[in-house]
Write an enzyme that holds these catalytic residues in place. Structure first.
Site, PDB file in Angstrom:
ATOM      1  CE1 TYR B 116      -8.760 -31.399 -62.150  1.00  0.00           C
ATOM      2  CE2 TYR B 116      -8.195 -29.774 -63.822  1.00  0.00           C
ATOM      3  CZ  TYR B 116      -7.813 -30.656 -62.826  1.00  0.00           C
ATOM      4  OH  TYR B 116      -6.491 -30.787 -62.517  1.00  0.00           O
ATOM      5  CE1 TYR B 155      -5.751 -26.535 -65.035  1.00  0.00           C
ATOM      6  CE2 TYR B 155      -5.338 -28.889 -65.255  1.00  0.00           C
ATOM      7  CZ  TYR B 155      -5.373 -27.747 -64.481  1.00  0.00           C
ATOM      8  OH  TYR B 155      -5.036 -27.821 -63.158  1.00  0.00           O
ATOM      9  NE  ARG B 165      -0.127 -26.172 -63.698  1.00  0.00           N
ATOM     10  CZ  ARG B 165      -0.316 -26.990 -62.668  1.00  0.00           C
ATOM     11  NH1 ARG B 165      -1.453 -27.016 -62.024  1.00  0.00           N
ATOM     12  NH2 ARG B 165       0.643 -27.784 -62.247  1.00  0.00           N
ATOM     13  CG  HIS B 168      -1.589 -31.662 -62.912  1.00  0.00           C
ATOM     14  ND1 HIS B 168      -1.664 -30.687 -63.880  1.00  0.00           N
ATOM     15  CD2 HIS B 168      -2.623 -31.412 -62.062  1.00  0.00           C
ATOM     16  CE1 HIS B 168      -2.676 -29.873 -63.616  1.00  0.00           C
ATOM     17  NE2 HIS B 168      -3.285 -30.285 -62.526  1.00  0.00           N
ATOM     18  CG  HIS B 170      -4.959 -32.064 -58.432  1.00  0.00           C
ATOM     19  ND1 HIS B 170      -4.268 -30.947 -58.024  1.00  0.00           N
ATOM     20  CD2 HIS B 170      -5.416 -31.777 -59.673  1.00  0.00           C
ATOM     21  CE1 HIS B 170      -4.321 -30.019 -58.981  1.00  0.00           C
ATOM     22  NE2 HIS B 170      -5.008 -30.503 -60.001  1.00  0.00           N
TER      23      HIS B 170
HETATM   24 FE   LIG Z   1      -5.144 -29.480 -61.883  1.00  0.00          FE
END
Ligand SMILES: [Fe+3]
Lengths: 207, 246
Positions: B116, B155, B165, B168, B170
Site C-alpha cells: 500500500y 500481503y 491476507r 482484497h 477496501h
Molecule cells: Fe487491506
C-alpha cells in the site's frame, strides 16, 4: 447497467445487509488530511464559536490507540443539520458542512477544528442538548463504534432522548470539557477522551 | 427492536434497524490482533434515533472531492500499473432494493505486490510508480458504479509474517444518512488464502460471506483487450417506511 434482482424479504430473513468490515491499517492518509477542519466550507467561514475538539483514544490497559479514523457529524451553531430532514435546514449556515474526519497519531491523539454546536430541534419539537456524533473505526474493530459528544459548559435540556438512555454513572464520559491546554490560535479547546475498552470505558450505542 | 421516528413534519423519514449480527462479521475474532483490547466490554446502549442520526452528510463530494474511476494508470492512456487489469461494476441499493444514487464510494487497495501507499505499511515489497490505488467516485442514478484497476496482491500481517491476507479491495461508502455509513472489504473467489483468512471467515454465515466476494463475469476476449470483469452489489441498511412496520 443491468439491475440487480431485488432481495426477497421474508418475516424471518430480510435482505442480507452487506457485512461490515474493519477499516484495517491502511486507510489512506490522503482521505483524512485536511478533513478535520469544519470551520470553513467552500470559501465561507462558519458562524458561531469556533473550537478545537481534541483528545486521545486509548484501549484496554490505557494503551494509546494510534491509526484510528474518527468521523464527526454535527449541526451548526444554531443546531441545524445541513440535511433536508431537518425542518429548519433552509436556514443552515452556508459556511458549515457538518462533517469532518481526523485520525489519531501514534500517541492516540486526534484533533478537530469545528463549531460549538447549537441545540437541535426534533420535528416533534423536542430540544436536544448540544452535541456532535462521533464514529470510530480502527484495526481490531470489525464494526464501527458510534457515540455522542456533549459539551460540559453548555446547558442541558430536560431529558435529552439519547443521554437519558445512558446510565447516570457513565454520563460524564460523554461530555467534552473545556481544556486550556488545548486552546490555540485564539480558539478554546474542548477535550473528549475515548476509552475503547477497560476502566472508564466510553459508552457506545447500538448500531 | 424497531426504531420509530416519524412525524407529520418529517415525511420521508427512513427506518433503520440495528445490524443483524447473523449477517455480519463477528465483533471479536479469535487470534485477530487487537479485537480483544479494542472492542468495548460493556454492552452497547440502545437509544432512539433522532435527527442527529437520521441525517448525515449530503453532497459529500463537496467536502471529499471525487476523481476519475480508473486506477489502472495514473493518467488516461499512460503506462498501466503492474498486475492483472480488471474492472469492477455493481449497484448499491437499500434493503428495499431501491437504488442509492449519488452515493460516494472510496476505494483503497494494495498494488500487485501487496504494497500500500501508506506510512504504516512495512511490507518489504516495491511500490509501483504507476499505481496509487486509492480514490473516490459516485454512483449513478440507478445506484450503479464501476471502476478499473489492477488486481491487488496478498500481503503479510505482523512482523513475523504469521498471517498473509488474501487479495482484497477496501470500500468505504456514504449512503443516505449517518446510519448507513458503510465500510467493508471485498475478496476474490478461488484464492487459496481465503480459506484461512481471519476476517473473511469472521463472517459465520456462508450466504453473508458471499456478499463480500467479487462475482466473476465470463472473461470477454475482444480484439483489443482481454478483460477480467467482476461484479459486486451492496445492500446498505435502511428502508422506506412500509405500512406493515408502522
Ligand atoms: Fe487491506
Amino acid at each position: 447497467m443491468s439491475r440487480a434482482p431485488v432481495q426477497t424479504r421474508t418475516e424471518t430473513r430480510p435482505a442480507i445487509v452487506s457485512p461490515y468490515g474493519t477499516i484495517g491499517p491502511f486507510f489512506p492518509f490522503a482521505f483524512v488530511d485536511d478533513a478535520n477542519d469544519l470551520t470553513e466550507f467552500e470559501g465561507r467561514k462558519a458562524m458561531g464559536q469556533h473550537i478545537w475538539l481534541a483528545g486521545t483514544v486509548v484501549e484496554e490497559g490505557n494503551v494509546p490507540t494510534g491509526n484510528t479514523l474518527l468521523e464527526l457529524w454535527q449541526p451548526d451553531t444554531n443546531g441545524i443539520f445541513r440535511h433536508p430532514l431537518d425542518p429548519r435546514h433552509a436556514d443552515a449556515d452556508p459556511g458549515f458542512f457538518g462533517f469532518g474526519r481526523a485520525r489519531t497519531d501514534r500517541q492516540g491523539f486526534y484533533r478537530f477544528r469545528t463549531v460549538l454546536p447549537g441545540q437541535s430541534r426534533e420535528p416533534d419539537g423536542t430540544i436536544r442538548t448540544a452535541h456532535a456524533n462521533l464514529t470510530i473505526l480502527a484495526i481490531g474493530l470489525t464494526r464501527r463504534l458510534v457515540t455522542t459528544i456533549f459539551f460540559s459548559d453548555q446547558p442541558e435540556t430536560a431529558d435529552d432522548p439519547v443521554l437519558r438512555c445512558v446510565p447516570q454513572s457513565a454520563r460524564p464520559r460523554l461530555f467534552a470539557r473545556k481544556d486550556n491546554a488545548l486552546a490555540a490560535s485564539g480558539l478554546p479547546g474542548y477535550r473528549f477522551d475515548v476509552v475503547l475498552r477497560g476502566a472508564g470505558e466510553t459508552p457506545f450505542f447500538v448500531d | 427492536m424497531l426504531i420509530h421516528f416519524e412525524t407529520e413534519a418529517s415525511p420521508g423519514v427512513r427506518q433503520y434497524l440495528p445490524y443483524d449480527d447473523r449477517t455480519q462479521t463477528l465483533r471479536q475474532i479469535k487470534d485477530y490482533p487487537r479485537s480483544f483490547t479494542r472492542v468495548p466490554a460493556q454492552p452497547l446502549i440502545d437509544r432512539p434515533l433522532t435527527l442527529s442520526e437520521l441525517t448525515g452528510p449530503t453532497e459529500i463530494e463537496r467536502r471529499l472531492p471525487t476523481g476519475n474511476a480508473d486506477f489502472s494508470c495514473l493518467v488516461p492512456g499512460g503506462p498501466r500499473a503492474l498486475g492483472q487489469f480488471m474492472t469492477v461494476a455493481g449497484r448499491i441499493t437499500d434493503e428495499d432494493g431501491a437504488p442509492l444514487a449519488g452515493a460516494l464510494i472510496e476505494i483503497w487497495q494494495a498494488n500487485a505486490s501487496g504494497k500500500y501507499i501508506h506510512e504504516y505499511d512495512s511490507h518489504q515489497a516495491p511500490l509501483d510508480p504507476n499505481f496509487i490505488g486509492q480514490g473516490r467516485f459516485l454512483t449513478d442514478a440507478e445506484g450503479g458504479y464501476q471502476f478499473r484497476t489492477i488486481k491487488p496482491g496478498g500481503y503479510p500481517v505482523g512482523s513475523n509474517d504469521w498471517w498473509w491476507r488474501p487479495p482484497h479491495i477496501h470500500f468505504s461508502i456514504f449512503g443516505m444518512s449517518w446510519m448507513d455509513r458503510f465500510i467493508t472489504q471485498i475478496f476474490f473467489p478461488g484464492e487459496p488464502l481465503n480459506e484461512a483468512d481471519l476476517l473473511l471467515n469472521g463472517i459465520p454465515d456462508p450466504e453473508a460471506r458471499q456478499r463480500v466476494m467479487f462475482e466473476p463475469l465470463p472473461t470477454k476476449v475482444t480484439k483489443t483487450l482481454n478483460i477480467l470483469e467482476f461484479r459486486r452489489d451492496f445492500v446498505l441498511r435502511g428502508k422506506s417506511k412500509t405500512p406493515e412496520l408502522l
